[in-house]
Write a protein that holds these residues in place. Structure first.
Motif, PDB file in Angstrom:
ATOM      1  N   ALA A  30       0.965  -0.586  -0.068  1.00 44.35           N
ATOM      2  CA  ALA A  30      -0.346   0.042   0.291  1.00 44.35           C
ATOM      3  C   ALA A  30       0.732   1.687   0.033  1.00 44.35           C
ATOM      4  O   ALA A  30       0.548   2.503  -0.727  1.00 44.35           O
ATOM      5  CB  ALA A  30      -0.795   0.221   1.061  1.00 44.35           C
ATOM      6  N   GLY A  31       1.950   1.208   0.540  1.00 41.39           N
ATOM      7  CA  GLY A  31       3.091   1.927   0.628  1.00 41.39           C
ATOM      8  C   GLY A  31       3.248   2.521  -0.398  1.00 41.39           C
ATOM      9  O   GLY A  31       3.517   3.686  -0.793  1.00 41.39           O
ATOM     10  N   GLU A  32       3.745   1.118  -1.387  1.00 39.72           N
ATOM     11  CA  GLU A  32       4.698   1.796  -2.001  1.00 39.72           C
ATOM     12  C   GLU A  32       3.580   1.972  -3.441  1.00 39.72           C
ATOM     13  O   GLU A  32       4.247   3.136  -4.497  1.00 39.72           O
ATOM     14  CB  GLU A  32       5.421   0.264  -2.983  1.00 39.72           C
ATOM     15  N   PRO A  39       3.828  12.521  -6.084  1.00 40.70           N
ATOM     16  CA  PRO A  39       5.011  12.434  -6.734  1.00 40.70           C
ATOM     17  C   PRO A  39       5.955  12.766  -5.432  1.00 40.70           C
ATOM     18  O   PRO A  39       5.323  13.058  -4.435  1.00 40.70           O
ATOM     19  CB  PRO A  39       5.044  14.119  -7.150  1.00 40.70           C
ATOM     20  N   PRO A  40       7.280  12.553  -5.280  1.00 43.51           N
ATOM     21  CA  PRO A  40       8.153  12.503  -4.392  1.00 43.51           C
ATOM     22  C   PRO A  40       8.374  14.580  -3.960  1.00 43.51           C
ATOM     23  O   PRO A  40       8.122  15.428  -4.816  1.00 43.51           O
ATOM     24  CB  PRO A  40       9.482  12.356  -4.538  1.00 43.51           C
TER      25      PRO A  40
END
Length: 184
Positions: A30-32, A39-40
């Motif tokens: 889920a985190g991925e 966006p980072p």
């Protein structure tokens, strides 16, 4: 029986570990997925933005501080202005008394009034209060023309007579001189 309880407990612990491992895997997945959607975060840009905001706020504060210092200095520099305005009618009265004493021929009184006026002007000059010069040229910034009169031998717009002296305090005009000017 103790062995059965221990094995049951061991089985429960093993099941919990498996569930935790499955939960962690799901959480990582889920985190991925979320990381792929968002966006980072550019922390350098956020830092520069916060730093710029800080610098602008600090500059505004310094400007306000300088402006208040300037206002304070101006207030202190022109502190005598109110009392100077209050003294002008007294000086006018002394000038009127002097001209009256000269007309009546009272030389002693006239001399006393002249000395008093001279001393008063010295004290005022010491504090930056001076008479407005009334030469021949009319200056609307320093003089108030209250009437126009016919005057032979003078150019139009020149000062003919001074009715009331004007005063200025340092660079500020306290009161314009009341004059009559030539009209041809």
């Amino acid at each position: 029986m103790k062995e059965e309880k221990m094995t049951d407990t061991a089985l429960e612990v093993e099941k919990l570990r498996e569930q935790e491992a499955v939960g962690e895997t799901e959480a990582n997945e889920a985190g991925e997925a979320q990381a792929q959607k968002e966006p980072p975060i550019d922390y350098q840009a956020k830092f520069k933005e916060a730093q710029d905001l800080y610098l602008r706020t600090h500059a505004d504060f310094e400007n306000a501080k300088k402006r208040l210092e300037k206002d304070k200095a101006m207030a202190l520099e022109y502190a005598y202005e109110k009392i100077a305005n209050d003294l002008l009618p007294v000086i006018d009265t002394l000038h009127a008394a002097l001209s009256s004493a000269k007309q009546e021929g009272s030389e002693g009184v006239a001399q006393g009034l002249e000395l008093t006026l001279q001393k008063m002007h010295e004290v005022l000059a010491k504090h930056g209060i001076e008479c407005v010069e009334c030469g021949l040229e009319f200056d609307p910034n320093l003089h108030n023309a209250i009437m126009q009169v016919q005057a032979e031998g003078q150019e139009e717009g020149q000062i003919v007579e001074v009715f009331q002296k004007g005063y200025k305090y340092k660079e500020r005009l306290l009161r314009p001189a009341m004059v009559s000017i030539a009209k041809n």
